[in-house]
Design a protein around this motif. Structure first.
Motif, PDB file in Angstrom:
ATOM      1  N   VAL A 185       3.727  43.614  44.772  1.00  0.00           N
ATOM      2  CA  VAL A 185       3.988  44.996  45.169  1.00  0.00           C
ATOM      3  C   VAL A 185       5.244  45.486  44.445  1.00  0.00           C
ATOM      4  O   VAL A 185       6.134  44.703  44.113  1.00  0.00           O
ATOM      5  CB  VAL A 185       4.175  45.120  46.695  1.00  0.00           C
ATOM      6  CG1 VAL A 185       2.905  44.733  47.430  1.00  0.00           C
ATOM      7  CG2 VAL A 185       5.339  44.269  47.169  1.00  0.00           C
ATOM      8  N   LEU A 196       8.305  49.211  48.201  1.00  0.00           N
ATOM      9  CA  LEU A 196       8.439  48.350  49.387  1.00  0.00           C
ATOM     10  C   LEU A 196       9.651  48.767  50.211  1.00  0.00           C
ATOM     11  O   LEU A 196       9.564  48.922  51.442  1.00  0.00           O
ATOM     12  CB  LEU A 196       8.562  46.895  48.940  1.00  0.00           C
ATOM     13  CG  LEU A 196       8.765  45.844  50.038  1.00  0.00           C
ATOM     14  CD1 LEU A 196       7.472  45.627  50.791  1.00  0.00           C
ATOM     15  CD2 LEU A 196       9.257  44.527  49.430  1.00  0.00           C
ATOM     16  N   ARG A 204       3.784  41.944  52.122  1.00  0.00           N
ATOM     17  CA  ARG A 204       4.385  43.277  52.228  1.00  0.00           C
ATOM     18  C   ARG A 204       4.737  43.622  53.668  1.00  0.00           C
ATOM     19  O   ARG A 204       5.852  44.098  53.953  1.00  0.00           O
ATOM     20  CB  ARG A 204       3.420  44.323  51.654  1.00  0.00           C
ATOM     21  CG  ARG A 204       3.941  45.763  51.716  1.00  0.00           C
ATOM     22  CD  ARG A 204       2.940  46.708  51.062  1.00  0.00           C
ATOM     23  NE  ARG A 204       1.640  46.625  51.698  1.00  0.00           N
ATOM     24  CZ  ARG A 204       1.280  47.329  52.789  1.00  0.00           C
ATOM     25  NH1 ARG A 204       2.156  48.157  53.345  1.00  0.00           N
ATOM     26  NH2 ARG A 204       0.078  47.200  53.304  1.00  0.00           N
ATOM     27  N   GLN A 263       8.642  44.083  54.989  1.00  0.00           N
ATOM     28  CA  GLN A 263       9.020  45.398  55.500  1.00  0.00           C
ATOM     29  C   GLN A 263       9.526  45.296  56.939  1.00  0.00           C
ATOM     30  O   GLN A 263      10.457  46.021  57.326  1.00  0.00           O
ATOM     31  CB  GLN A 263       7.831  46.362  55.397  1.00  0.00           C
ATOM     32  CG  GLN A 263       7.560  46.844  53.981  1.00  0.00           C
ATOM     33  CD  GLN A 263       6.430  47.843  53.912  1.00  0.00           C
ATOM     34  OE1 GLN A 263       5.596  47.917  54.818  1.00  0.00           O
ATOM     35  NE2 GLN A 263       6.389  48.613  52.833  1.00  0.00           N
TER      36      GLN A 263
END
Length: 552
Positions: A402, A407, A441, A445
């Motif tokens: 990613v 992100l 991801r 996060q």
């Protein structure tokens, strides 16, 4: 008035000397060497008659004195070794009467082995040569029994140095030697105990002066017995405790109030190299000849305390693991239960969006956009819950490539909700050249969101609120993401356990957020830590891997 004459008599009776024949007998013997002044009338006695009378008196008194020494066998031998004088003490100790023994050879008093070795004759030869000999030797009684005797043989010579015979003093020391041997055996036994007993033992007097220092004490403290005996026992204590020991000892001697004596206590001792260590001390007391003697038994409890601390750590870890396990079970259950209503919410929102789209009304455009955003977040929440459940259940982490900036921006948009209203100034600084990362991801996060929300909470009472999220290169192949606040900071003690489960600085927190963050980051092979920020506040940082060429 009749004249008087003063006569000095030169008569000397051979002294009966012995290392144990002192006191009364020695004083009596010395009296016979003093000057005698006698008042006489010249016409009544001649000097020779006076001397004869004096000799008779002295002989009678000395005979009484010798016979009165019943604890000593006192007798005389002629130059050939035959008995010429025999006192009552000799009769009592050896068993022969004076009539039986006068004229007998002194060899009769020796055991057969000594007679065969010519010891009787050799003893007289040595005494004649040396003047006197002293020894402990075995002798015979009339009944044939043997006894250990302290023997003194003195050669008797006249004024011209001619040998006139020998004086012998014998004392039975069988019981004395037996007692001394018993005492020696007890002392040897005690020494053997002191040399093998595992606890160190120190004996001291009432002034604290060491009188005995066992082998175990030598090994424990590093001193030899010679280095400690005669010195004050406070030398084995830390400097801070030495004056307190002296005061306690003085108080006890004055008042009799015990502080340590008769009980076991844990105190601190000091080795020869200056190292302090914990000991268990027990002190006993005994009074000997009016003087107090203290005995201290000392055991090094360093290993025991280490074991106790280790056991406490294990117990704490067990409690921690139990709580984490329980939280994991609860999280898995909640994830399963929450996922169903989240799915329903997402479905209803999608249906509402479809219904709005069928109505041709421009005023509903904003509502349709809000419903779409709500739908997306509901789906996101469901994804987070599914990932959380998989993570708790030990499932595989879903890595993907990613963009780093996207992100961070996406996570910041979620974490900073309400930040503007709280007066927080936000900056996001990204380093150029850090394009792609290989992470899960959703999980990463969640880490960023958690750190941002913690930073906002830490600044709620701060005079100024400045939050900065940065990205920067770390070691080769890694990128560092940092969240910096201007709060009141974290103490060093708190920082040590900041990422432990159930450790929290929030009154309403459970202490699981940072622990989960650490687990997520470590699952990516990275690390997470906290440092104080310049000017106050805290910097939370963690590393995640950059995507390599093989990941394309």
């Amino acid at each position: 008035m009749r004249p008087t004459v003063s006569v000095r008599l030169g008569f000397r009776w051979p002294r009966v000397e012995h290392r144990l024949a002192q006191g009364q007998y020695r004083r009596e013997f010395d009296r016979y060497h003093s000057t005698l002044t006698i008042e006489v009338t010249k016409s009544e006695f001649s000097v020779s008659e006076l001397a004869a009378r004096r000799h008779a008196i002295l002989a009678e008194e000395l005979g009484l004195l010798i016979d009165g020494a019943t604890n000593y066998a006192i007798y005389m031998l002629d130059p050939q070794g035959r008995v010429t004088l025999w006192n009552r003490g000799a009769e009592r100790i050896k068993g022969w009467t004076e009539a039986e023994i006068i004229g007998q050879d002194a060899a009769i008093f020796y055991p057969p082995d000594d007679v065969a070795a010519a010891k009787p004759k050799d003893d007289l030869i040595r005494a004649a040569r040396l003047g006197r000999i002293e020894e402990d030797s075995w002798r015979l009684r009339k009944d044939g029994s043997e006894f250990l005797a302290s023997v003194t043989i003195t050669a008797l010579r006249d004024e011209n140095g001619d040998l006139k015979g020998f004086g012998k003093v014998i004392r039975d020391i069988t019981d004395q030697k037996a007692s001394e041997a018993a005492i020696a055996r007890r002392e040897d036994h005690l020494r053997s105990i002191l040399a093998t007993v595992p606890d160190a033992m120190i004996v001291m007097d009432e002034r604290g002066t060491v009188a005995s220092f066992s082998a175990a004490a030598e090994r424990l403290f590093g001193y030899s017995e010679q280095e400690v005996v005669g010195r004050n026992v406070r030398m084995l204590m830390p400097v801070a405790d030495q004056s307190a020991h002296d005061n306690r000892l003085a108080t006890y001697l004055e008042t009799g109030v015990r502080h340590i004596i008769g009980s076991r206590r844990q105190v601190t001792a000091m080795r020869r190299n200056g190292a302090s260590f914990p000991i268990e001390l027990a002190v006993g007391e005994v009074e000997i000849a009016g003087e107090r003697i203290f005995t201290g038994f000392i055991r090094d409890i360093t290993a025991r305390q280490q074991s106790e601390r280790h056991l406490q750590d294990l117990q704490s870890e067990l409690v921690h693991i139990s709580r984490v396990s329980a939280m994991g079970t609860m999280a898995s259950t909640l994830a399963h239960e929450i996922n169903q209503p989240l799915t329903a919410i997402a479905n209803y929102l999608e249906t509402a969006s479809d219904m709005i789209g069928e109505i041709d009304d421009p005023s509903l455009v904003d509502i349709a956009e809000a419903v779409a955003l709500a739908t997306a977040q509901a789906l996101r929440a469901g994804d987070i819950v599914r990932r959380l459940r998989a993570f708790v259940d030990g499932g595989e982490t879903s890595f993907e490539i990613v963009p780093l900036d996207a992100l961070v921006d996406e996570a910041a948009s979620l974490g900073l909700l309400g930040a503007h209203e709280a007066g927080v100034a936000v900056r996001i600084i990204t380093a150029p050249g850090l394009n792609l990362v290989r992470v899960d991801r959703i999980q990463i996060q969640q880490v960023i969101v958690n750190l941002i929300r913690n930073a906002i909470h830490a600044m709620q009472d701060a005079p100024y609120k400045d939050l900065c999220v940065t990205t920067a290169p770390d070691t080769a192949g890694w990128v560092r993401i940092s969240v910096i606040d201007t709060g009141h900071g974290i103490t060093t003690q708190t920082r040590k356990r900041l990422f432990d489960a159930f450790a929290t600085t929030k009154g309403e927190g459970m202490g699981l957020g940072l622990s989960i963050c650490r687990t997520i980051v470590e699952a990516h092979g990275g690390r997470i830590w906290a440092d104080p920020a310049e000017g106050g506040g805290t910097v939370f940082s963690f590393c995640i891997p950059l995507a390599g060429e093989s990941d394309d």
